[in-house]
Write a protein that holds these residues in place. Structure first.
Motif, PDB file in Angstrom:
ATOM      1  N   PRO A   1       0.944  -1.097   0.011  1.00 42.27           N
ATOM      2  CA  PRO A   1       0.016   0.061   0.030  1.00 42.27           C
ATOM      3  C   PRO A   1       0.936   1.084   0.017  1.00 42.27           C
ATOM      4  O   PRO A   1       1.896   1.227   0.472  1.00 42.27           O
ATOM      5  CB  PRO A   1      -0.792  -0.144   1.290  1.00 42.27           C
ATOM      6  CG  PRO A   1       0.092  -1.066   2.123  1.00 42.27           C
ATOM      7  CD  PRO A   1       0.869  -1.839   1.314  1.00 42.27           C
TER       8      PRO A   1
ATOM      9  N   ARG B   1      -1.343   1.549  -4.850  1.00 45.90           N
ATOM     10  CA  ARG B   1      -0.407   0.202  -4.584  1.00 45.90           C
ATOM     11  C   ARG B   1       0.653   0.251  -5.612  1.00 45.90           C
ATOM     12  O   ARG B   1       0.796   0.910  -6.486  1.00 45.90           O
ATOM     13  CB  ARG B   1      -1.486  -1.034  -5.114  1.00 45.90           C
ATOM     14  CG  ARG B   1      -1.891  -1.141  -6.635  1.00 45.90           C
ATOM     15  CD  ARG B   1      -2.787  -2.181  -6.588  1.00 45.90           C
ATOM     16  NE  ARG B   1      -4.133  -2.019  -5.923  1.00 45.90           N
ATOM     17  CZ  ARG B   1      -5.082  -2.914  -5.981  1.00 45.90           C
ATOM     18  NH1 ARG B   1      -4.779  -4.046  -6.397  1.00 45.90           N
ATOM     19  NH2 ARG B   1      -6.371  -2.665  -5.361  1.00 45.90           N
TER      20      ARG B   1
ATOM     21  N   PRO C   1      -6.193  -1.336  -1.076  1.00 37.68           N
ATOM     22  CA  PRO C   1      -5.163  -0.070  -0.974  1.00 37.68           C
ATOM     23  C   PRO C   1      -5.562   0.902  -1.968  1.00 37.68           C
ATOM     24  O   PRO C   1      -6.120   0.501  -3.242  1.00 37.68           O
ATOM     25  CB  PRO C   1      -3.848  -0.980  -1.585  1.00 37.68           C
ATOM     26  CG  PRO C   1      -4.095  -2.397  -1.659  1.00 37.68           C
ATOM     27  CD  PRO C   1      -5.369  -2.727  -1.840  1.00 37.68           C
TER      28      PRO C   1
ATOM     29  N   GLU D   1       2.492  -4.799   3.588  1.00 32.91           N
ATOM     30  CA  GLU D   1       1.219  -5.088   3.602  1.00 32.91           C
ATOM     31  C   GLU D   1       0.479  -5.061   4.827  1.00 32.91           C
ATOM     32  O   GLU D   1       1.178  -5.347   5.839  1.00 32.91           O
ATOM     33  CB  GLU D   1       1.372  -6.627   3.172  1.00 32.91           C
ATOM     34  CG  GLU D   1       1.526  -6.253   1.411  1.00 32.91           C
ATOM     35  CD  GLU D   1       1.526  -7.739   0.768  1.00 32.91           C
ATOM     36  OE1 GLU D   1       0.608  -8.084   0.078  1.00 32.91           O
ATOM     37  OE2 GLU D   1       2.207  -8.805   1.408  1.00 32.91           O
TER      38      GLU D   1
END
Length: 871
Positions: free
Chosen positions: A60, A108, A105, A71
């Motif tokens: 993210p 990303r 996200p 993550e």
């Protein structure tokens, strides 16, 4: 395998692939062909079973500060922005959910570690990674990257040379690998009415590999794709590089253990970064230098932009050198600033930011940040000289010199391996030339045709022509600077009246009539606020969207259109020294592009480039000089550090960008486009690896012929992953081959002239054997009639070069050969018309090439007093 290949190369949708698999299973059942276990009928399942589907991390990224996080991190530590979107989908809302089942996200960054890619790749190429140790080397000659000073001197964790070229093998079988890193932003148009979307692949190239396989797509290491839609600025790029530097530190200091065929218990592998190869804007961002349009624009010396258009800019040693230690000190000072304003002021004064590469103790910024020679020379110097100076400034008139050039190009035939130029080069109908085409223009076509054009059209008093030309260029440049200043003033006014929130949406939409303008990017606006771009800068910024443009006439004014209309009324704009000046550039490129280059040739190339740039000022005025001209005088240093240009240019990275843009995406923002690019590329790489392994299986299995059929089907699609791998496989096949005939042959009658020549040859070669023609009417009893047939071949490989038969191919340029009996012997040039094998007892079997020799230049013809005299 076939269905996976159709998906990765031709983007056949999943639904269509599943349908093909199902229909194929039905056909097999109808033919009563039992399959145990049953055939899979979905593409995802087959990809999983064949290990085609890549596994990678999706990190993210904060939508505000652009920092990536591990993550499942909930929010940005700096901005407190939420990293995941928890809004439920329409389907989930209909079921009463208030949060998304799997958070998504907001932005990303797809990432796959170097360690995992090396662990998958090294076992297949283990033997090739140490081939460089067995190459014979000569002092003062550069043949590959390991002849360069960087690979010879860069230190390992034990403070000894990392590569140890003095050893046949590292102790305990340790394998040491060198990498070069490339970053290159490219624009992707999601839909026609939407702004351009910029993405940036971050990839690595293994310098240990021989050239025949180094640039094979399957051997590239793509670690991530920086998300768009805008380019990251110099500080934001470092957030992403931080992840890779963490891994590079571990790979250099501790290494990783990889199981290979030679070391089934594991082999220690250490990795080092020997260079970052980018175009100018990316090199400045990654290397923590100020903008490439900063007052101090050079990464190697402290030249100021006010000195760029003077002869001093091309004098070696005229300006103080930027050293690695000084740059690292300035980076730490920048890092210590605690406010955005203080940092902006520091960049304005010292043209230095912070780079994560400083954490690599061995990294030398002054030697390992390399401005890519492909962009610098071909898209820089050559394009500027031909297109900007000669075409746009009417040195070559459209209805005179340029038309003559097009006529000469139409008559010119070149070998296919050199590529080709568009017949209308220099006109909109001819399209934009690639870097490779600019290379062909400067090293093959230009030296042949340009002197002839000048000889045909040059007229008038040279001094009058020169004075008028320089005045005209100066006026156009002055007009453009005024337009640029007015555009900046208008943009500043809009920012002050519309507020900060409106600033990000400033746009200039071209009218239907199409005048060339640009859409300012966020980075451009910030640059103006930081005074990082000078008023006379002619490069707006990397993130700007080019809608149309002209280097000297701004927005396509009426004055420019009038110049096109009165082209026939204008006299020649040619000067006698133009050709000599251009040929200096061509000669320097031929020297620098050699596969092997000596110290003397590097020095000669440096002198030619310096002389060329100084003469440009004299012939066209200072306004034609660009930063690329100054960068070019440093190329000699890069060659000494990294070897010949082919070792460190970015042709493959550019091809890879083209490949990524061909993949179909869902056009979603938030990094989803980049994730699709990343996933599809790694799928293609794994397919290439699988095809390569299948092609080496026994011919009886049928797989090698199937793979060859796939390669043939993609042979015309240049730039794709599969065709690139196929081309390099073919190049690899020629490696080390001294003599080999084509597999295809046809038994035919010998042409009469070939038959007579062959009969005469055998008479001289075997005087004791009495030969006579096949249908001789006066044949004695002891005479042997020579048979009239032979086996004819399509091509022959001689000393690693493929030459085709002129009578069995439409590409006659592929049949030209040069023959020399010794290094000092006479050179013969001709066309190879026939390649054949003749067998008859008692003569035996013999291979022949029938050549039509070109006539040598008449002795009364001389290049003296012509533009070619010094060529």
């Amino acid at each position: 395998m076939l269905v996976i290949w159709l998906h990765t190369h031709f983007q056949l949708p999943f639904k269509a692939c599943n349908a093909v698999l199902y229909v194929f299973s039905v056909i097999l059942n109808f033919l009563c062909i039992p399959l145990d276990p049953p055939m899979f009928t979905t593409l995802p399942t087959i990809m999983e079973k064949m290990d085609i589907e890549p596994s990678f991390n999706i990190l993210p990224v904060c939508v505000t500060c652009k920092r990536p996080y591990p993550e499942n991190t909930a929010s940005c530590f700096h901005c407190q922005e939420a990293l995941y979107d928890k809004t439920p989908t329409v389907n989930q809302r209909s079921k009463g959910r208030t949060e998304r089942e799997i958070p998504k996200p907001r932005l990303r960054y797809p990432y796959l570690s170097l360690s995992s890619q090396l662990a998958n790749l090294v076992p297949d190429i283990e033997d090739s990674l140490d081939e460089w140790r067995r190459v014979a080397r000569k002092p003062g000659e550069y043949t590959d990257q390991f002849d360069g000073r960087v690979c010879q001197e860069v230190k390992g964790p034990d403070d000894l040379p990392f590569f140890r070229p003095d050893l046949a093998e590292m102790p305990d079988g340790e394998l040491r690998i060198g990498l070069t890193m490339g970053l290159d932003w490219f624009s992707y148009h999601r839909i026609l009415i939407a702004p351009s979307h910029s993405s940036c692949p971050v990839s690595f190239n293994i310098v240990n590999l021989p050239p025949s396989i180094r640039y094979r797509a399957a051997n590239l290491l793509l670690v991530g794709v920086l998300p768009g839609p805008q380019e990251q600025d110099g500080d934001q790029v470092q957030y992403f590089i931080h992840i890779t530097v963490d891994e590079l530190l571990i790979l250099w200091k501790d290494g990783i253990c990889i199981v290979t065929k030679r070391f089934p218990l594991g082999r220690l592998v250490r990795v080092i970064l020997v260079g970052v190869i980018c175009d100018k804007p990316a090199a400045h961002k990654v290397g923590a230098y100020g903008s490439h349009s900063h007052t101090y624009f050079c990464t190697l010396c402290w030249i100021e932009k006010t000195n760029l258009c003077t002869p001093q800019a091309f004098t070696p040693g005229a300006f103080r050198t930027r050293t690695n230690s000084e740059h690292r000190t300035l980076q730490e000072r920048y890092r210590s600033k605690d406010s955005k304003t203080a940092r902006a002021q520091f960049v304005k004064e010292y043209a230095t930011r912070w780079s994560e590469l400083s954490r690599l103790p061995y990294f030398d910024f002054s030697r390992m940040i390399v401005v890519d020679p492909m962009h610098n020379l071909f898209l820089g110097l050559v394009k500027n000289h031909f297109y900007v100076i000669w075409v746009k400034l009417k040195v070559l008139r459209k209805t005179k010199e340029l038309r003559r050039l097009h006529a000469m190009l139409a008559e010119l035939s070149m070998p296919a391996k050199l590529g080709r130029l568009p017949s209308l080069v220099g006109e909109p109908a001819g399209g934009s030339l690639t870097a490779d085409q600019w290379r062909i223009l400067a090293t093959v076509v230009g030296p042949l045709v340009i002197p002839q054009i000048w000889q045909d059209y040059m007229a008038g008093d040279p001094e009058v022509v020169l004075a008028a030309r320089k005045t005209g260029i100066s006026e156009l440049a002055s007009e453009k600077r005024k337009q640029s200043a007015a555009a900046r003033k208008q943009a500043s006014k809009q920012r002050s009246t519309r507020g900060k929130s409106a600033t990000a949406s400033i746009s200039t939409v071209p009218s239907r009539k199409g005048t060339r303008t640009r859409k300012p990017s966020k980075r451009l606006q910030e640059s103006h606020e930081n005074n990082d771009i000078s008023d006379d800068d002619d490069i707006i910024d990397d993130g700007a969207i080019e809608v149309d443009g002209d280097d000297y006439t701004g927005d396509g004014s009426n004055k420019r259109r009038k110049m096109d209309d009165d082209d026939n009324d204008r006299g020649p704009n040619l000067h006698p020294s133009d050709v000599v000046n251009f040929l200096k550039l061509c000669h320097s490129l031929q020297l620098l592009l050699s596969g092997a280059i000596t110290e003397a040739e590097i020095s000669k190339a440096e002198q030619l480039v310096q002389s060329y740039c100084v003469e440009l000022i004299e012939l066209y005025g200072p306004d034609v000089i660009k930063p690329n001209h100054h960068y070019a005088i440093h190329l000699g240093q890069f060659v000494r550090d990294h070897g010949p240009l082919y070792c460190f240019w970015t042709f493959l990275f550019e091809r890879m960008n083209k490949v990524l843009k061909t993949f179909k995406t869902n056009n979603h923002s938030g990094g989803e486009i980049e994730t699709t690019f990343f996933r599809e590329f790694h799928r293609s790489v794994r397919v290439s690896q699988t095809l390569s392994r299948a092609s080496s299986l026994p011919a009886g299995s049928g797989l090698p012929s199937a793979v060859e059929a796939m390669y043939r089907a993609t042979a015309d699609d240049r730039g794709t992953v599969q065709s690139l791998a196929s081309e390099l496989d073919k190049a690899s096949e020629l490696h080390g081959i001294k003599f080999q005939l084509s597999k295809k042959a046809e038994k035919m009658d010998l042409p009469q002239d070939v038959y007579n020549t062959l009969l005469e040859y055998f008479g001289d070669r075997f005087p004791t054997i009495k030969l006579c023609p096949w249908l001789s009417m006066t044949m004695d009893a002891d005479h042997i009639p020579m048979q009239p047939t032979a086996s004819f071949f399509d091509h022959v490989i001689l000393c690693q070069n493929r030459v085709t038969s002129a009578t069995r191919s439409n590409a006659q340029a592929e049949s030209l050969i040069t023959v020399r009996t010794s290094d000092l012997g006479r050179t013969w040039v001709g066309e190879l018309q026939h390649i054949f094998k003749f067998s008859q007892a008692p003569l035996g079997s013999h291979h022949f090439g029938f050549v039509r020799w070109l006539k040598p230049l008449r002795s009364d013809l001389s290049a003296k007093d012509t533009p070619w005299e010094n060529w």
